[in-house]
Design a protein around this motif. Structure first.
Motif, mmCIF file in Angstrom:
data_model
loop_
_atom_site.group_PDB
_atom_site.id
_atom_site.type_symbol
_atom_site.label_atom_id
_atom_site.label_comp_id
_atom_site.label_asym_id
_atom_site.label_seq_id
_atom_site.Cartn_x
_atom_site.Cartn_y
_atom_site.Cartn_z
ATOM 1 N N ILE A 114 0.834 -1.205 0.000
ATOM 2 C CA ILE A 114 0.000 0.000 0.000
ATOM 3 C C ILE A 114 0.866 1.253 0.000
ATOM 4 C CG2 ILE A 114 -1.631 1.350 1.386
ATOM 5 C CD1 ILE A 114 -2.930 -1.304 2.165
ATOM 6 N N ASN A 115 1.926 1.251 0.783
ATOM 7 C CA ASN A 115 2.808 2.422 0.822
ATOM 8 C C ASN A 115 3.462 2.669 -0.540
ATOM 9 O OD1 ASN A 115 2.240 2.817 3.531
ATOM 10 N ND2 ASN A 115 3.953 1.553 4.197
ATOM 11 N N GLN A 116 3.821 1.593 -1.245
ATOM 12 C CA GLN A 116 4.396 1.735 -2.583
ATOM 13 C C GLN A 116 3.374 2.323 -3.551
ATOM 14 O OE1 GLN A 116 5.481 -2.325 -3.259
ATOM 15 N NE2 GLN A 116 7.622 -2.006 -2.681
ATOM 16 N N ARG A 117 2.140 1.846 -3.457
ATOM 17 C CA ARG A 117 1.090 2.359 -4.344
ATOM 18 C C ARG A 117 0.841 3.835 -4.066
ATOM 19 N NH1 ARG A 117 -3.911 -1.477 -5.553
ATOM 20 N NH2 ARG A 117 -3.969 -0.072 -7.309
ATOM 21 N N GLN A 118 0.810 4.213 -2.788
ATOM 22 C CA GLN A 118 0.584 5.616 -2.444
ATOM 23 C C GLN A 118 1.710 6.490 -2.999
ATOM 24 O OE1 GLN A 118 0.132 5.217 1.818
ATOM 25 N NE2 GLN A 118 -2.027 5.756 1.663
ATOM 26 N N ALA A 119 2.942 6.050 -2.803
ATOM 27 C CA ALA A 119 4.088 6.824 -3.297
ATOM 28 C C ALA A 119 4.046 6.942 -4.819
ATOM 29 C CB ALA A 119 5.390 6.178 -2.840
ATOM 30 N N ASN A 120 3.675 5.858 -5.490
ATOM 31 C CA ASN A 120 3.599 5.864 -6.948
ATOM 32 C C ASN A 120 2.532 6.835 -7.445
ATOM 33 O OD1 ASN A 120 3.968 5.090 -9.644
ATOM 34 N ND2 ASN A 120 2.519 3.413 -9.455
ATOM 35 N N LEU A 121 1.352 6.804 -6.824
ATOM 36 C CA LEU A 121 0.269 7.709 -7.240
ATOM 37 C C LEU A 121 0.641 9.165 -6.971
ATOM 38 C CD1 LEU A 121 -2.865 5.713 -6.066
ATOM 39 C CD2 LEU A 121 -2.014 5.993 -8.394
ATOM 40 N N ASP A 122 1.251 9.423 -5.827
ATOM 41 C CA ASP A 122 1.677 10.774 -5.480
ATOM 42 C C ASP A 122 2.696 11.284 -6.502
ATOM 43 O OD1 ASP A 122 1.611 13.036 -3.785
ATOM 44 O OD2 ASP A 122 3.480 12.389 -2.837
ATOM 45 N N ARG A 123 3.628 10.428 -6.885
ATOM 46 C CA ARG A 123 4.650 10.768 -7.872
ATOM 47 C C ARG A 123 4.013 11.064 -9.235
ATOM 48 N NH1 ARG A 123 7.278 6.096 -8.204
ATOM 49 N NH2 ARG A 123 7.584 6.214 -5.980
ATOM 50 N N ARG A 124 3.005 10.285 -9.616
ATOM 51 C CA ARG A 124 2.338 10.497 -10.904
ATOM 52 C C ARG A 124 1.605 11.833 -10.937
ATOM 53 N NH1 ARG A 124 -1.244 5.552 -11.987
ATOM 54 N NH2 ARG A 124 -1.825 6.803 -13.778
ATOM 55 N N ILE A 125 1.003 12.223 -9.818
ATOM 56 C CA ILE A 125 0.334 13.526 -9.753
ATOM 57 C C ILE A 125 1.376 14.637 -9.877
ATOM 58 C CG2 ILE A 125 -0.995 15.106 -8.295
ATOM 59 C CD1 ILE A 125 -2.399 12.591 -7.126
#
Length: 122
Positions: free
Chosen positions: A44-55
């Motif tokens: 979950i932490n990886q997914r959050q970081a990935n989505l934040d980076r994409r934004i």
């Protein structure tokens, strides 16, 4: 949400459901499902970081307007708060699946908003 944005989002949702239905009809044992989930499930932490980076990247390269990014960040933050609430008692399998669905939906929204050409000149 504007009508011209609603139709592609609905189409994506329907397409995702159509793809998932044949897979759901297959007969898997619990061990098969457990192995699949462990091998393919992203932290979950990886997914959050990935989505934040994409934004962030969408803002930097001009694919996202400030308004779009603000709305996506609001959804991201709401999802982060929900995850914190779920974690208080330990994540159940249902909660993990719920978070996965919500992360998938947010990822699709980010993908759509970055490609909709709202914020580009020409």
């Amino acid at each position: 949400m504007k009508m011209n944005k609603l139709i592609p989002v609905l189409a994506l949702t329907l397409a995702a459901g159509a793809v998932a239905m044949p897979a759901a009809a297959q007969n898997y044992s619990r061990d098969d499902a457990r192995r699949y989930n462990q091998a393919n499930w992203q932290n979950i932490n990886q997914r959050q970081a990935n989505l934040d980076r994409r934004i962030d990247r969408g803002i930097q390269n001009g694919a996202l307007s400030r308004r779009e990014a603000g709305r996506l960040r609001g959804e991201f933050n709401a999802l982060a708060r929900l995850e914190q609430n779920y974690r208080r008692g330990g994540l159940t399998q249902w909660e993990r699946a719920d978070l996965d669905r919500r992360f998938d939906r947010l990822a699709a929204q980010i993908r759509y908003e970055r490609r909709d050409n709202d914020n580009r000149r020409g």
